[in-house]
Design a protein around this motif. Sequence first.
Motif, PDB file in Angstrom:
ATOM      1  N   LEU A   1       1.019  -1.054  -0.467  1.00 18.68           N
ATOM      2  CA  LEU A   1       0.116   0.434   0.552  1.00 18.68           C
ATOM      3  C   LEU A   1       0.941   1.230   0.473  1.00 18.68           C
ATOM      4  O   LEU A   1       1.330   1.683   1.081  1.00 18.68           O
ATOM      5  N   LEU A   2       0.122   2.590  -1.431  1.00 17.23           N
ATOM      6  CA  LEU A   2       1.525   3.655  -1.181  1.00 17.23           C
ATOM      7  C   LEU A   2       1.496   4.530  -1.058  1.00 17.23           C
ATOM      8  O   LEU A   2      -0.135   4.280  -1.618  1.00 17.23           O
ATOM      9  N   GLY A   3       1.021   6.117  -0.795  1.00 21.21           N
ATOM     10  CA  GLY A   3       1.083   7.017  -0.682  1.00 21.21           C
ATOM     11  C   GLY A   3       1.305   7.832   0.277  1.00 21.21           C
ATOM     12  O   GLY A   3       2.666   7.752   1.047  1.00 21.21           O
ATOM     13  N   ARG A   4       0.968   8.689  -0.058  1.00 19.80           N
ATOM     14  CA  ARG A   4       1.253  10.113   0.884  1.00 19.80           C
ATOM     15  C   ARG A   4       1.270  10.212   2.147  1.00 19.80           C
ATOM     16  O   ARG A   4       0.712   9.183   2.481  1.00 19.80           O
TER      17      ARG A   4
ATOM     18  N   MET B   1      12.613  -0.578  -0.709  1.00 21.09           N
ATOM     19  CA  MET B   1      12.194  -1.312  -0.134  1.00 21.09           C
ATOM     20  C   MET B   1      10.905  -2.145  -0.654  1.00 21.09           C
ATOM     21  O   MET B   1      11.244  -2.652  -0.852  1.00 21.09           O
ATOM     22  N   ALA B   2      10.060  -0.644  -1.045  1.00 20.73           N
ATOM     23  CA  ALA B   2       8.676  -1.671  -1.301  1.00 20.73           C
ATOM     24  C   ALA B   2       9.066  -2.951  -2.525  1.00 20.73           C
ATOM     25  O   ALA B   2       8.015  -3.582  -3.209  1.00 20.73           O
ATOM     26  N   SER B   3       9.927  -1.689  -3.990  1.00 23.66           N
ATOM     27  CA  SER B   3       9.648  -2.240  -5.318  1.00 23.66           C
ATOM     28  C   SER B   3      10.742  -3.425  -4.673  1.00 23.66           C
ATOM     29  O   SER B   3      10.604  -4.174  -6.078  1.00 23.66           O
ATOM     30  N   GLY B   4      11.196  -4.048  -4.493  1.00 23.42           N
ATOM     31  CA  GLY B   4      11.913  -4.845  -3.655  1.00 23.42           C
ATOM     32  C   GLY B   4      11.135  -6.146  -3.727  1.00 23.42           C
ATOM     33  O   GLY B   4      11.730  -6.938  -3.944  1.00 23.42           O
ATOM     34  N   ILE B   5      10.189  -5.616  -2.443  1.00 27.06           N
ATOM     35  CA  ILE B   5       9.656  -6.419  -2.096  1.00 27.06           C
ATOM     36  C   ILE B   5       8.185  -7.172  -2.901  1.00 27.06           C
ATOM     37  O   ILE B   5       8.237  -7.998  -2.746  1.00 27.06           O
ATOM     38  N   GLY B   6       7.903  -5.765  -3.126  1.00 24.05           N
ATOM     39  CA  GLY B   6       5.990  -6.560  -3.278  1.00 24.05           C
ATOM     40  C   GLY B   6       5.864  -7.202  -5.051  1.00 24.05           C
ATOM     41  O   GLY B   6       6.732  -6.713  -5.481  1.00 24.05           O
ATOM     42  N   ASP B   7       5.423  -7.399  -4.566  1.00 25.05           N
ATOM     43  CA  ASP B   7       5.227  -8.122  -6.053  1.00 25.05           C
ATOM     44  C   ASP B   7       3.715  -7.407  -7.314  1.00 25.05           C
ATOM     45  O   ASP B   7       4.002  -7.080  -7.957  1.00 25.05           O
ATOM     46  N   HIS B   8       2.932  -6.764  -5.862  1.00 22.61           N
ATOM     47  CA  HIS B   8       1.887  -5.596  -7.026  1.00 22.61           C
ATOM     48  C   HIS B   8       1.462  -4.361  -5.581  1.00 22.61           C
ATOM     49  O   HIS B   8       1.558  -4.508  -4.193  1.00 22.61           O
ATOM     50  N   PHE B   9       0.880  -3.547  -6.307  1.00 23.05           N
ATOM     51  CA  PHE B   9       0.342  -2.247  -5.049  1.00 23.05           C
ATOM     52  C   PHE B   9      -0.640  -2.004  -5.179  1.00 23.05           C
ATOM     53  O   PHE B   9      -1.555  -1.641  -6.307  1.00 23.05           O
ATOM     54  N   TYR B  10      -1.509  -1.332  -4.315  1.00 21.78           N
ATOM     55  CA  TYR B  10      -1.851  -0.235  -4.083  1.00 21.78           C
ATOM     56  C   TYR B  10      -2.131   0.989  -4.364  1.00 21.78           C
ATOM     57  O   TYR B  10      -0.571   1.257  -3.123  1.00 21.78           O
ATOM     58  N   ILE B  11      -2.178   2.442  -4.886  1.00 20.37           N
ATOM     59  CA  ILE B  11      -1.772   4.267  -3.895  1.00 20.37           C
ATOM     60  C   ILE B  11      -3.577   4.614  -4.000  1.00 20.37           C
ATOM     61  O   ILE B  11      -4.197   4.130  -3.986  1.00 20.37           O
ATOM     62  N   ILE B  12      -3.103   4.537  -2.273  1.00 21.42           N
ATOM     63  CA  ILE B  12      -3.474   5.334  -1.709  1.00 21.42           C
ATOM     64  C   ILE B  12      -3.429   6.696  -1.861  1.00 21.42           C
ATOM     65  O   ILE B  12      -2.663   7.217  -0.848  1.00 21.42           O
ATOM     66  N   ASP B  13      -4.627   7.454  -1.993  1.00 19.53           N
ATOM     67  CA  ASP B  13      -4.513   9.038  -2.026  1.00 19.53           C
ATOM     68  C   ASP B  13      -6.158   9.388  -1.510  1.00 19.53           C
ATOM     69  O   ASP B  13      -7.340   9.158  -1.844  1.00 19.53           O
TER      70      ASP B  13
ATOM     71  N   ARG C   1      -8.693   6.739  -0.182  1.00 18.67           N
ATOM     72  CA  ARG C   1      -9.244   5.915  -1.749  1.00 18.67           C
ATOM     73  C   ARG C   1      -8.313   5.529  -2.635  1.00 18.67           C
ATOM     74  O   ARG C   1      -6.955   5.941  -2.202  1.00 18.67           O
ATOM     75  N   THR C   2      -8.597   3.919  -2.607  1.00 18.57           N
ATOM     76  CA  THR C   2      -7.397   3.740  -3.727  1.00 18.57           C
ATOM     77  C   THR C   2      -8.066   3.777  -5.084  1.00 18.57           C
ATOM     78  O   THR C   2      -8.846   4.294  -5.703  1.00 18.57           O
ATOM     79  N   ILE C   3      -6.939   4.603  -5.869  1.00 22.13           N
ATOM     80  CA  ILE C   3      -7.378   5.383  -6.588  1.00 22.13           C
ATOM     81  C   ILE C   3      -6.217   4.539  -8.137  1.00 22.13           C
ATOM     82  O   ILE C   3      -6.770   4.679  -8.979  1.00 22.13           O
ATOM     83  N   HIS C   4      -5.185   3.951  -7.864  1.00 21.27           N
ATOM     84  CA  HIS C   4      -4.214   3.023  -8.532  1.00 21.27           C
ATOM     85  C   HIS C   4      -4.019   1.860  -8.404  1.00 21.27           C
ATOM     86  O   HIS C   4      -3.825   1.687  -6.917  1.00 21.27           O
ATOM     87  N   HIS C   5      -3.848   0.362  -8.831  1.00 21.90           N
ATOM     88  CA  HIS C   5      -3.256  -0.416  -8.754  1.00 21.90           C
ATOM     89  C   HIS C   5      -2.664  -1.013 -10.214  1.00 21.90           C
ATOM     90  O   HIS C   5      -3.104  -0.831 -11.143  1.00 21.90           O
ATOM     91  N   GLY C   6      -1.487  -2.296  -9.336  1.00 22.73           N
ATOM     92  CA  GLY C   6      -1.171  -2.838 -10.852  1.00 22.73           C
ATOM     93  C   GLY C   6      -0.026  -3.922 -10.071  1.00 22.73           C
ATOM     94  O   GLY C   6       0.391  -3.710  -9.088  1.00 22.73           O
ATOM     95  N   ASP C   7       0.587  -4.285 -11.005  1.00 20.50           N
ATOM     96  CA  ASP C   7       2.260  -4.953 -10.645  1.00 20.50           C
ATOM     97  C   ASP C   7       3.541  -4.363 -10.693  1.00 20.50           C
ATOM     98  O   ASP C   7       3.216  -3.128 -11.442  1.00 20.50           O
ATOM     99  N   MET C   8       4.698  -4.639 -10.053  1.00 19.13           N
ATOM    100  CA  MET C   8       5.559  -3.752  -9.489  1.00 19.13           C
ATOM    101  C   MET C   8       6.247  -2.998 -10.296  1.00 19.13           C
ATOM    102  O   MET C   8       6.560  -1.733 -10.457  1.00 19.13           O
ATOM    103  N   GLU C   9       5.726  -4.364 -11.399  1.00 26.43           N
ATOM    104  CA  GLU C   9       7.009  -4.165 -11.986  1.00 26.43           C
ATOM    105  C   GLU C   9       6.435  -2.739 -13.347  1.00 26.43           C
ATOM    106  O   GLU C   9       7.460  -1.331 -13.748  1.00 26.43           O
TER     107      GLU C   9
ATOM    108  N   ALA D   1       5.948   9.116 -14.377  1.00 26.42           N
ATOM    109  CA  ALA D   1       4.494  10.375 -14.188  1.00 26.42           C
ATOM    110  C   ALA D   1       3.986  10.168 -12.729  1.00 26.42           C
ATOM    111  O   ALA D   1       3.490  10.572 -12.280  1.00 26.42           O
ATOM    112  N   LEU D   2       3.336   8.482 -13.022  1.00 27.09           N
ATOM    113  CA  LEU D   2       2.860   7.875 -11.620  1.00 27.09           C
ATOM    114  C   LEU D   2       3.399   8.420 -10.203  1.00 27.09           C
ATOM    115  O   LEU D   2       2.328   8.527  -9.676  1.00 27.09           O
TER     116      LEU D   2
END
Length: 235
Positions: free
Chosen positions: A35-38, A196-208, A211-219, A226-227
Amino acid sequence: MNSLLKLENVESFIQQYHILHDITFDVPKGEVTVLLGRNGAGKTTTLRTIMGLNPLSKGSIKFNHEEVGNLRPYVIANKGIGYVPEDQGIFGDLTVGENMRVAIKKEDEETQKRLNWILDLFPDLKKFWNKLGGTLSGGQKQMLAIARAYVNENELLLIDEPSKGLAPIIVEKVMESIQQMKETTTIVLVEQNFLMASGIGDHFYIIDDGRTIHHGDMEELKSDKALMQKYLGIA
């Protein structure tokens, strides 16, 4: 998708403040979901709401296809969810060994195997077994917090900001430990350290803004500059 944890349209308040507005995501078994976000986006509140520490005001939280929204935290924990909070949550006036014994739900052969594995992974915990938790370094406290959650037979670990405030060499050790844990346990990780997050994670969700606003594979995220700039502030 073989989903272990599923949140749908989750809303939550802290007192009169509406923190989570619409959190929706799936956590597949055997993978690391990040789970990513500011800061202030609602990531920690999301984990606390899953654990029943913040009230679920609307929506659904299902673990193993069973509704767990608004169950008491100890009931949720007993269903097989371990939680490593942002503030680590260890007992400063108990020794390392006592912290571990308090956390252990069942004393059996499998638990002892996990404990031995953890002590091999974090030799400082073995070295300071009789030392008070409050006297440990920040990195050692984080190791103890992770160890307390992993020692039980949990299907899912929720880990909140494990690298926060730690020296780079300790971050590497924590990252290595989570990499090894993901071989046997599903993980939801909140982490500001994108490397660290990108080295471990398989996929992600961005919270802003709750709200969850975007998701996908970490790669995919690693190649979308831009995202990352828009929602994570990463140039």
